[in-house]
Design a protein around this motif. Structure first.
Motif, PDB file in Angstrom:
ATOM      1  N   ALA A  61       5.586  11.138   1.954  1.00  0.00           N
ATOM      2  CA  ALA A  61       6.902  11.652   2.364  1.00  0.00           C
ATOM      3  C   ALA A  61       8.009  11.027   1.502  1.00  0.00           C
ATOM      4  N   LEU A  62       7.869   9.716   1.243  1.00  0.00           N
ATOM      5  CA  LEU A  62       8.853   9.048   0.372  1.00  0.00           C
ATOM      6  C   LEU A  62       8.813   9.655  -1.027  1.00  0.00           C
ATOM      7  N   ALA A  63       7.584   9.878  -1.516  1.00  0.00           N
ATOM      8  CA  ALA A  63       7.411  10.436  -2.861  1.00  0.00           C
ATOM      9  C   ALA A  63       8.046  11.824  -2.943  1.00  0.00           C
ATOM     10  N   ALA A  64       7.796  12.668  -1.950  1.00  0.00           N
ATOM     11  CA  ALA A  64       8.336  14.033  -1.965  1.00  0.00           C
ATOM     12  C   ALA A  64       9.863  14.000  -1.967  1.00  0.00           C
ATOM     13  N   THR A  65      10.436  13.118  -1.125  1.00  0.00           N
ATOM     14  CA  THR A  65      11.893  13.023  -1.046  1.00  0.00           C
ATOM     15  C   THR A  65      12.477  12.594  -2.400  1.00  0.00           C
ATOM     16  N   LEU A  66      11.840  11.569  -2.990  1.00  0.00           N
ATOM     17  CA  LEU A  66      12.353  11.063  -4.264  1.00  0.00           C
ATOM     18  C   LEU A  66      12.198  12.091  -5.382  1.00  0.00           C
ATOM     19  N   VAL A  67      11.041  12.777  -5.425  1.00  0.00           N
ATOM     20  CA  VAL A  67      10.801  13.770  -6.479  1.00  0.00           C
ATOM     21  C   VAL A  67      11.844  14.892  -6.381  1.00  0.00           C
ATOM     22  N   LEU A  68      12.089  15.378  -5.166  1.00  0.00           N
ATOM     23  CA  LEU A  68      13.046  16.479  -5.004  1.00  0.00           C
ATOM     24  C   LEU A  68      14.460  16.032  -5.353  1.00  0.00           C
ATOM     25  N   PHE A  69      14.776  14.800  -4.957  1.00  0.00           N
ATOM     26  CA  PHE A  69      16.114  14.265  -5.242  1.00  0.00           C
ATOM     27  C   PHE A  69      16.328  14.124  -6.749  1.00  0.00           C
TER      28      PHE A  69
ATOM     29  N   ALA B 235       0.840  -1.213   0.000  1.00  0.00           N
ATOM     30  CA  ALA B 235       0.000   0.000   0.000  1.00  0.00           C
ATOM     31  C   ALA B 235       0.866   1.251   0.000  1.00  0.00           C
ATOM     32  N   ILE B 236       1.910   1.242   0.829  1.00  0.00           N
ATOM     33  CA  ILE B 236       2.770   2.438   0.923  1.00  0.00           C
ATOM     34  C   ILE B 236       3.505   2.677  -0.389  1.00  0.00           C
ATOM     35  N   SER B 237       4.036   1.586  -0.997  1.00  0.00           N
ATOM     36  CA  SER B 237       4.807   1.793  -2.222  1.00  0.00           C
ATOM     37  C   SER B 237       3.915   2.238  -3.373  1.00  0.00           C
ATOM     38  N   THR B 238       2.680   1.717  -3.444  1.00  0.00           N
ATOM     39  CA  THR B 238       1.783   2.159  -4.520  1.00  0.00           C
ATOM     40  C   THR B 238       1.396   3.616  -4.320  1.00  0.00           C
ATOM     41  N   ALA B 239       1.088   3.971  -3.070  1.00  0.00           N
ATOM     42  CA  ALA B 239       0.765   5.371  -2.789  1.00  0.00           C
ATOM     43  C   ALA B 239       1.955   6.249  -3.143  1.00  0.00           C
ATOM     44  N   CYS B 240       3.157   5.751  -2.832  1.00  0.00           N
ATOM     45  CA  CYS B 240       4.380   6.507  -3.104  1.00  0.00           C
ATOM     46  C   CYS B 240       4.549   6.737  -4.606  1.00  0.00           C
ATOM     47  N   ILE B 241       4.384   5.673  -5.406  1.00  0.00           N
ATOM     48  CA  ILE B 241       4.579   5.808  -6.865  1.00  0.00           C
ATOM     49  C   ILE B 241       3.542   6.763  -7.448  1.00  0.00           C
ATOM     50  N   ALA B 242       2.292   6.605  -7.008  1.00  0.00           N
ATOM     51  CA  ALA B 242       1.238   7.491  -7.512  1.00  0.00           C
ATOM     52  C   ALA B 242       1.553   8.943  -7.166  1.00  0.00           C
ATOM     53  N   LEU B 243       1.996   9.160  -5.943  1.00  0.00           N
ATOM     54  CA  LEU B 243       2.271  10.534  -5.524  1.00  0.00           C
ATOM     55  C   LEU B 243       3.554  11.070  -6.169  1.00  0.00           C
ATOM     56  N   ILE B 244       4.489  10.164  -6.512  1.00  0.00           N
ATOM     57  CA  ILE B 244       5.691  10.603  -7.244  1.00  0.00           C
ATOM     58  C   ILE B 244       5.266  11.174  -8.597  1.00  0.00           C
ATOM     59  N   LEU B 245       4.383  10.448  -9.279  1.00  0.00           N
ATOM     60  CA  LEU B 245       3.934  10.908 -10.594  1.00  0.00           C
ATOM     61  C   LEU B 245       3.170  12.225 -10.473  1.00  0.00           C
TER      62      LEU B 245
ATOM     63  N   ASP C 230      16.873  30.805 -17.766  1.00  0.00           N
ATOM     64  CA  ASP C 230      16.407  32.122 -17.325  1.00  0.00           C
ATOM     65  C   ASP C 230      15.042  32.067 -16.644  1.00  0.00           C
ATOM     66  N   MET C 231      14.549  30.843 -16.484  1.00  0.00           N
ATOM     67  CA  MET C 231      13.215  30.718 -15.894  1.00  0.00           C
ATOM     68  C   MET C 231      13.228  31.053 -14.417  1.00  0.00           C
ATOM     69  N   PRO C 232      12.072  31.473 -13.889  1.00  0.00           N
ATOM     70  CA  PRO C 232      12.003  31.667 -12.438  1.00  0.00           C
ATOM     71  C   PRO C 232      12.122  30.302 -11.748  1.00  0.00           C
ATOM     72  N   PRO C 233      12.475  30.277 -10.436  1.00  0.00           N
ATOM     73  CA  PRO C 233      12.636  28.984  -9.759  1.00  0.00           C
ATOM     74  C   PRO C 233      11.339  28.186  -9.734  1.00  0.00           C
ATOM     75  N   GLY C 234      11.480  26.851  -9.601  1.00  0.00           N
ATOM     76  CA  GLY C 234      10.307  25.971  -9.606  1.00  0.00           C
ATOM     77  C   GLY C 234       9.570  25.979  -8.282  1.00  0.00           C
ATOM     78  N   LEU C 235       8.729  24.961  -8.116  1.00  0.00           N
ATOM     79  CA  LEU C 235       7.923  24.824  -6.893  1.00  0.00           C
ATOM     80  C   LEU C 235       8.846  24.756  -5.662  1.00  0.00           C
ATOM     81  N   PRO C 236       8.585  25.563  -4.626  1.00  0.00           N
ATOM     82  CA  PRO C 236       9.462  25.485  -3.445  1.00  0.00           C
ATOM     83  C   PRO C 236       9.401  24.080  -2.826  1.00  0.00           C
ATOM     84  N   PRO C 237      10.543  23.532  -2.377  1.00  0.00           N
ATOM     85  CA  PRO C 237      10.572  22.147  -1.859  1.00  0.00           C
ATOM     86  C   PRO C 237       9.579  21.896  -0.736  1.00  0.00           C
ATOM     87  N   TYR C 238       9.375  22.910   0.123  1.00  0.00           N
ATOM     88  CA  TYR C 238       8.476  22.669   1.260  1.00  0.00           C
ATOM     89  C   TYR C 238       7.032  22.397   0.811  1.00  0.00           C
ATOM     90  N   VAL C 239       6.677  22.919  -0.376  1.00  0.00           N
ATOM     91  CA  VAL C 239       5.310  22.671  -0.878  1.00  0.00           C
ATOM     92  C   VAL C 239       5.123  21.166  -1.104  1.00  0.00           C
TER      93      VAL C 239
END
Lengths: 236, 291
Positions: free
Chosen positions: B229-237, B26-36, B255-264
């Motif tokens: 939390a796993l998804a956020a860590t992996l996406v940022l990494f 369950a955790i890994s599926t939630a993680c993959i979905a949230l990574i995407l 020259d683009m402005p910075p992306g989504l702030p990591p804390y979001v």
């Protein structure tokens, strides 16, 4: 304390109970006897609200269980001690934890839990087995632990479904003695059984059921002769 | 209150540790979905920022040849201003452009001693964006012009990328999220079945339906939070790793402005996980936990 008025329970086209009326007064000790399928378990499920009657009224501790709202049922059950036949002790918890579990589940704080568990363990004589797992207990000890859990909240009504099932005669009598002691302390006790010897020996009120009906109700009797006749007919 | 809380936490912990394999699924599926979903959100945010930072689709940048004199540049500007399709023409002299570039790169590269490599630039704004390709083509034929950059091409690239990311991210993420929902529901359902004795004991002893259901809902929420939390860590990494690669592929991204702030992402994905996990578990308890 308990009153059933013309209660019927119908599953499909089959009557589990048929126009049953029964009154149990405060402080009584009642044996509910009958063969398997007589309707004892159905009647018990009505008493603790697990089942609603198809028709009739069920009053327990002054509450109309036939029309009680689901959210009010837990508060009524806290005033009953229930020893179910099918779900005795939690296998991964010690005797102490099993009794404490029920108290914690209904919101007791830890100091009250410790006090109550010690009291009931002493009452049922399981002080020495407090730290044992259910698998380490004998049948009689496990049943006493289940009774201890049911009475930990000091309920005015105790309902025990076949507490002597699968126990040898001496142990069965020990359990009935324990239940009678609890009765003497003020609780109304209703026990279902088909153990003839203990019913004869206890000399308490006996309500006999057969095929969903009450066939006899004797104030201080032994195992009803009507049931003996019925069993004999079946055997023939 | 603390005793009550401790009981609920202990019950939740027992649920979580009882079916370790199912919990991991369950955790890994939630993680993959949230990574995407998290990755798609991050990319879409970045592409949206890119689209906004690009010049308007009404504009083209005309870079003149190095050999073109300022007088020739002014002459061309006057010619272009006379064209009916063109609304406005602005000249950026090479000295000004070089000064701006030096300031922009001040912290990274010292350009002070280098000769100015930039040409004069005309920024041409048309009245109708549909006319931009034709106008750009005509301007490109001028002998003074080195290159015409029609920003609509860049915008088109960004928009196509955004569309692709949206479809892949939201489509696949949505499907996986659905799988995660079903898996979390199923895990909680199995936990309910494996804890049938406890549920029954609690019910018979007078525990309220809400207090019986709460540990299961917390179990679902925990699965979602851990997956998030796993998804956020992996996406940022991964985003940090591939950021340079994308800048090399599409230099205009620099020259683009910075992306989504990591804390979001660090807050948003676990919160989303908790929400979906909690909802699934609540749904499972509604169906399978009764008193």
């Amino acid at each position: 304390m308990v009153e059933l008025k013309q209660v019927s329970v119908v599953y499909g086209e089959q009557h589990a109970l048929r126009r049953v009326s029964l009154t149990v007064e405060k402080g009584e000790f009642v044996f509910l006897v009958g063969a398997t399928g007589a309707g004892k378990s159905t009647l018990f499920k009505l008493l603790y609200g697990e089942l609603r009657p198809t028709e009739g009224e069920v009053w327990v501790l002054g509450q109309p269980l036939h029309q009680i709202k689901s959210r009010e049922l837990p508060y009524l059950r806290r005033r009953m001690g229930i020893v179910p036949q099918d779900y005795p002790l939690l296998p991964r918890k010690t005797v102490w934890e099993n009794i404490a579990y029920g108290l914690r589940a209904i919101g007791y704080n830890e100091s009250a839990v410790r006090q109550r568990v010690a009291q009931v363990l002493a009452l049922v004589g399981l002080n020495e087995q407090a730290r044992q797992m259910p698998s380490q207990l004998s049948g009689g000890e496990a049943q006493r632990a289940a009774i201890a859990r049911a009475i930990a909240n000091h309920p005015p009504l105790l309902i025990a479904d076949e507490p002597t099932a699968n126990l040898d005669p001496d142990t069965s009598w020990e359990i009935i003695e324990l239940l009678m002691r609890i009765n003497l302390r003020g609780a109304t006790v209703i026990v279902s059984t088909h153990n003839r010897a203990i019913v004869d020996r206890a000399c308490q009120r006996v309500v006999a059921m057969d095929r969903g009906q009450i066939i006899s109700d004797v104030p201080h009797g032994g195992y009803p002769i009507e049931l003996d006749r019925l069993h004999a007919t079946v055997m023939l | 209150m603390i005793d009550r809380l401790r009981f609920v936490v202990m019950e939740t912990w027992e649920s979580l540790t009882r079916n370790a394999t199912m919990q991991a699924a369950a955790i890994s599926t939630a993680c993959i979905a949230l990574i995407l979903l998290g990755g798609a959100s991050m990319a879409l945010y970045k592409l949206d920022a890119a689209a906004q930072s690009l010049p308007s689709q009404f504009e083209a940048n005309v870079f003149l040849k190095m050999s073109t004199t300022r007088e020739q540049a002014m002459q061309l500007k006057t010619q272009l201003e006379a064209m009916p399709e063109i609304e406005r023409v602005a000249l950026t002299p090479r000295e000004v452009a070089w000064e701006q570039e030096k300031q922009k790169l001040a912290g990274e590269v010292n350009l002070a001693d280098l000769p100015n490599p930039l040409p004069d630039k005309l920024t041409v704004r048309v009245r109708d964006p549909a006319m931009l390709p034709a106008v750009s083509q005509r301007i490109a034929q001028s002998p003074f012009v080195e290159e015409v950059i029609d920003s609509r091409k860049e915008l088109q690239t960004v928009l196509e990328l955004a569309r692709l990311v949206r479809w892949i991210g939201l489509g696949a993420g949505g499907l996986l999220l659905l799988a995660a929902l079903i898996l979390i529901y199923n895990t909680v359902r199995l936990t309910i079945f494996s804890r049938q004795r406890e549920v029954r004991v609690m019910a018979l002893l007078g525990a309220t339906l809400r207090s019986i259901r709460l540990p299961f809902v917390l179990e679902g929420m925990t699965q979602g939070v851990v997956g998030g939390a796993l998804a956020a860590t992996l996406v940022l990494f991964v985003a940090a790793l591939i950021s340079d690669y994308f800048v090399r592929q599409w230099p205009f991204l620099k020259d683009m402005p910075p992306g989504l702030p990591p804390y979001v992402l660090m807050v948003g994905l676990p919160a989303m996980g908790a929400l979906i996990g909690g909802l699934c578990a609540w749904w499972a308890t509604r169906r399978h936990v009764h008193i």
